[in-house]
Design a protein around this motif. Sequence first.
Motif, short mmCIF file in Angstrom:
data_model
loop_
_atom_site.label_atom_id
_atom_site.label_comp_id
_atom_site.label_asym_id
_atom_site.label_seq_id
_atom_site.Cartn_x
_atom_site.Cartn_y
_atom_site.Cartn_z
N ILE A 78 -48.37 -35.29 -6.54
CA ILE A 78 -47.25 -35.63 -7.42
C ILE A 78 -47.43 -37.00 -8.06
O ILE A 78 -47.16 -37.19 -9.24
CB ILE A 78 -45.92 -35.59 -6.64
N THR A 79 -47.90 -37.98 -7.28
CA THR A 79 -47.92 -39.36 -7.76
C THR A 79 -49.28 -39.83 -8.24
O THR A 79 -49.38 -40.84 -8.94
CB THR A 79 -47.45 -40.33 -6.65
N GLY A 80 -50.34 -39.16 -7.81
CA GLY A 80 -51.69 -39.57 -8.19
C GLY A 80 -52.39 -40.44 -7.16
O GLY A 80 -53.57 -40.75 -7.31
N SER A 81 -51.68 -40.85 -6.10
CA SER A 81 -52.30 -41.67 -5.06
C SER A 81 -51.55 -41.46 -3.75
O SER A 81 -50.43 -40.95 -3.73
CB SER A 81 -52.28 -43.15 -5.45
N TYR A 82 -52.18 -41.88 -2.64
CA TYR A 82 -51.53 -41.80 -1.34
C TYR A 82 -50.63 -43.02 -1.15
O TYR A 82 -50.84 -44.06 -1.80
CB TYR A 82 -52.58 -41.76 -0.22
N PRO A 83 -49.65 -42.93 -0.24
CA PRO A 83 -48.87 -44.14 0.08
C PRO A 83 -49.80 -45.25 0.55
O PRO A 83 -50.82 -45.00 1.21
CB PRO A 83 -47.95 -43.66 1.22
N GLU A 84 -49.45 -46.48 0.24
CA GLU A 84 -50.35 -47.60 0.46
C GLU A 84 -50.81 -47.74 1.91
O GLU A 84 -51.98 -48.04 2.18
CB GLU A 84 -49.68 -48.90 0.00
N GLN A 85 -49.92 -47.53 2.87
CA GLN A 85 -50.25 -47.73 4.27
C GLN A 85 -50.71 -46.45 4.98
O GLN A 85 -50.97 -46.47 6.19
CB GLN A 85 -49.03 -48.30 5.02
N ALA A 86 -50.80 -45.37 4.26
CA ALA A 86 -51.11 -44.08 4.88
C ALA A 86 -52.61 -43.83 4.94
O ALA A 86 -53.37 -44.36 4.13
CB ALA A 86 -50.44 -42.94 4.09
N PRO A 87 -53.04 -42.98 5.89
CA PRO A 87 -54.45 -42.54 5.88
C PRO A 87 -54.70 -41.63 4.68
O PRO A 87 -53.75 -41.11 4.09
CB PRO A 87 -54.57 -41.77 7.20
N GLN A 88 -55.95 -41.46 4.34
CA GLN A 88 -56.30 -40.56 3.25
C GLN A 88 -56.96 -39.32 3.84
O GLN A 88 -58.14 -39.35 4.20
CB GLN A 88 -57.24 -41.25 2.26
N PRO A 89 -56.19 -38.24 3.98
CA PRO A 89 -56.74 -37.05 4.62
C PRO A 89 -57.86 -36.42 3.81
O PRO A 89 -57.87 -36.53 2.57
CB PRO A 89 -55.53 -36.11 4.71
N PRO A 90 -58.81 -35.77 4.48
CA PRO A 90 -59.87 -35.06 3.73
C PRO A 90 -59.27 -34.03 2.79
O PRO A 90 -58.25 -33.40 3.10
CB PRO A 90 -60.70 -34.39 4.84
#
Length: 304
Positions: A89-101
């Motif tokens: 939806i936003t184009g990026s992950y939340p800043e403090q979140a992990p980036q899932p595969p």
Amino acid sequence: METAEILISRFGPVLAAAVEPSTPRTSASPAASGNAAAEASAVALHAEVLHQMCTADGLLELLDWSRQGLGADPLACMWLGSLRWYRLITGSYPEQAPQPPARRLDQQLQQLRGQRRLTVRHGSGAISLRGLSQGQMSYPSAPAQPETTDDTALLRAVPIGLVPYIDASMRSTWTRQALSLTHGHPDLLEKAAALADLVHRLATDAAAPESPETSERERRAITAGLDDDVAAILERQLLAAAGMDAGAAPSAAAPWSGASTGGASSSAGSPLGRHDRVTDPATPDVYSVIGELARDWEEVTRAR
């Protein structure tokens, strides 16, 4: 048909029923080209419908790990699904979140958005996005936004009602976990658990159905007072769970016909779909994406 087989068979039609009935099953005219063709075949979905799909894919990942005999945390798998939705939806992950595969579903949905074949209704999903924005996994004992009663989050309960081989207690626990990632009001969590249970019962009672009047009363009780868009989506999905054609999709009986690939594949040692990529650069439509997810669901959940 066995209970588990019924639940598995309902997965595709129920997810397809979330798409507006007027959405065309086929792409734009061959005479169209470029942006005009994409815009002519574009599907506009409520953001929480996409969240429902990503939650279902998180459940699929969980069930695939379990099939391989490997432990997995249901809440964590659903959270990763929600994070993929956040990025969609936003184009990026939340800043403090992990980036899932990446998984095939979010790659396909990203591709449809990039091709302008898929759009998101303006402003939809805002409260769930806010609940995920801190980048921390929330729990039922410490939910995100415990004050909100935003009912659009209820859509995430639907696929949990279709998970085979789990009992009512586990179904309720998973549903409350899924909602608590973004919402936390006790009344909302209670209604979500009741919705997952209703989806389960409508599907499994199909072989020996209750009276139509009772079924209709239960459906109306669960959708009463909800946001109009969400109520309409849930009504179609509840009918599909019961094996009834509400006209939710032109191919509701077999919404995955014509999907771009013939089945799921997986990398050695990885859950199904984790490293899969879209092999057809012109994925036909959202129904095909749902169809591939449904085939993966059947592959992972069927008895062996």
